[in-house]
Motif scaffolding. Structure first.
Motif, short mmCIF file in Angstrom:
data_model
loop_
_atom_site.label_atom_id
_atom_site.label_comp_id
_atom_site.label_asym_id
_atom_site.label_seq_id
_atom_site.Cartn_x
_atom_site.Cartn_y
_atom_site.Cartn_z
N UNK A 147 28.07 20.24 51.02
CA UNK A 147 27.51 19.00 51.83
C UNK A 147 28.74 18.40 52.79
N UNK A 148 28.10 18.03 53.76
CA UNK A 148 29.19 17.34 54.85
C UNK A 148 29.18 15.76 54.18
N UNK A 149 30.39 15.38 54.55
CA UNK A 149 30.69 13.77 54.35
C UNK A 149 31.42 13.29 55.49
N UNK A 150 32.60 13.41 55.68
CA UNK A 150 33.35 12.79 56.66
C UNK A 150 33.67 14.05 57.92
N UNK A 151 33.05 15.12 57.78
CA UNK A 151 33.27 15.93 58.85
C UNK A 151 32.59 15.67 60.08
N UNK A 152 33.39 15.52 61.16
CA UNK A 152 32.95 15.10 62.59
C UNK A 152 32.24 16.31 63.23
N UNK A 153 32.43 17.42 62.90
CA UNK A 153 31.56 18.29 63.59
C UNK A 153 31.46 19.63 62.58
N UNK A 154 30.36 20.73 63.13
CA UNK A 154 30.38 21.53 61.93
C UNK A 154 31.20 22.84 62.17
N UNK A 187 22.29 18.54 67.84
CA UNK A 187 21.96 19.84 68.38
C UNK A 187 23.09 20.89 67.95
N UNK A 188 24.37 20.47 67.87
CA UNK A 188 25.28 21.43 67.73
C UNK A 188 25.33 21.80 65.95
N UNK A 189 25.14 20.84 65.24
CA UNK A 189 24.90 20.95 63.86
C UNK A 189 24.03 21.97 63.31
#
Length: 264
Positions: A147-154, A187-189
């Motif tokens: 799971x993502x939390x503090x990640x700013x990009x994928x 859209x990037x994610x």
């Protein structure tokens, strides 16, 4: 609401499920995502987990599990911290088979503010930490959902998932965490992680903090996300993280009113 509840897991901490909400879960046919913290793992034993698990299985309910995450760093640079993290996670994976979970949600815990200029080493350590748990996931016929939390990009999450190269691992997209902490556009994610998405955590906020509002009460574009995943042929597990009974009722009403998962 019963038809809606069939399609969704509802997040509940284990101690609240055991001590308070199990009768309601059975009566209303709620499929729980059971949260385990370090406090839960230290407080309860195998018999406690087995009794709750057997009750849910006998009732024909499905479960997912949320692993402990506080202070845990699977990609830690310090090997002692990494060892403590995997030891704690192993406690969870050892008890998980009793529940026959559809998935086990875990946090990779990358934060660019913390791992400055050490992304490559974090990734190497993370891969080493997760590989033994993929074997355990295979043995219990489940998947690990990172799971993502503090990640700013994928980007780094995609690198981790692709490096693990296993059908036993997938991406868990947390809509609230994205809305509060991500910088790259949705859209990037979706383009990078949509094909790897196996689970969604559904909650909302106004884009500043992790408020855990019911969907529709903040600014996250749920309709856009779900449509794009459907167009990709993805049907991830859906989990509501309401954090209160009142917000759960409101979340279910909003999802129904917005017609978000009618064809899920």
């Amino acid at each position: 609401m019963q038809n809606l509840l069939k399609k969704i897991q509802i997040h509940l901490p284990f101690h609240m499920l055991r001590d308070q909400y199990l009768p309601m879960v059975l009566k209303e046919r709620i499929n729980p995502e059971i949260g385990f913290s370090h406090e839960t793992l230290d407080r309860f034993g195998a018999d406690d987990y087995r009794r709750v698990a057997d009750t849910l299985l006998d009732a024909g309910l499905t479960t997912t599990i949320h692993a402990p995450f506080m202070d845990l760093r699977p990609g830690a640079l310090d090997p002692i911290i990494r060892r403590a993290t995997t030891d704690r996670l192993r406690q969870l994976f050892d008890l998980a088979p009793a529940f026959r979970p559809r998935s086990i949600v875990c946090h990779p815990s990358f934060d660019e503010r913390y791992y400055v200029s050490t992304e490559a080493l974090w990734l190497e350590n993370s891969i080493a930490s997760w590989r033994p748990f993929l074997v355990m996931a295979e043995q219990m016929d489940t998947r690990i959902a990172l799971e993502n939390v503090y990640e700013t990009d994928p980007r780094l999450l995609k690198e981790l998932l692709c490096a693990l190269r296993s059908p036993r691992v997938c991406f868990c997209f947390d809509t609230g965490h994205f809305n509060a902490f991500a910088k790259a556009p949705l859209a990037d994610w979706i383009d990078q992680l949509g094909p790897l998405t196996g689970q969604l955590h559904l909650h909302d906020n106004r884009g500043a903090t992790d408020e855990h509002l019911p969907p529709g009460e903040g600014t996250f574009p749920f309709g856009e996300l779900l449509k794009k995943l459907r167009d990709m042929g993805r049907r991830p597990i859906l989990t509501l993280e309401a954090h209160s009974e009142a917000n759960l009722r409101k979340s279910l009403k909003n999802i129904k009113d917005m017609n978000l998962i009618a064809n899920w």
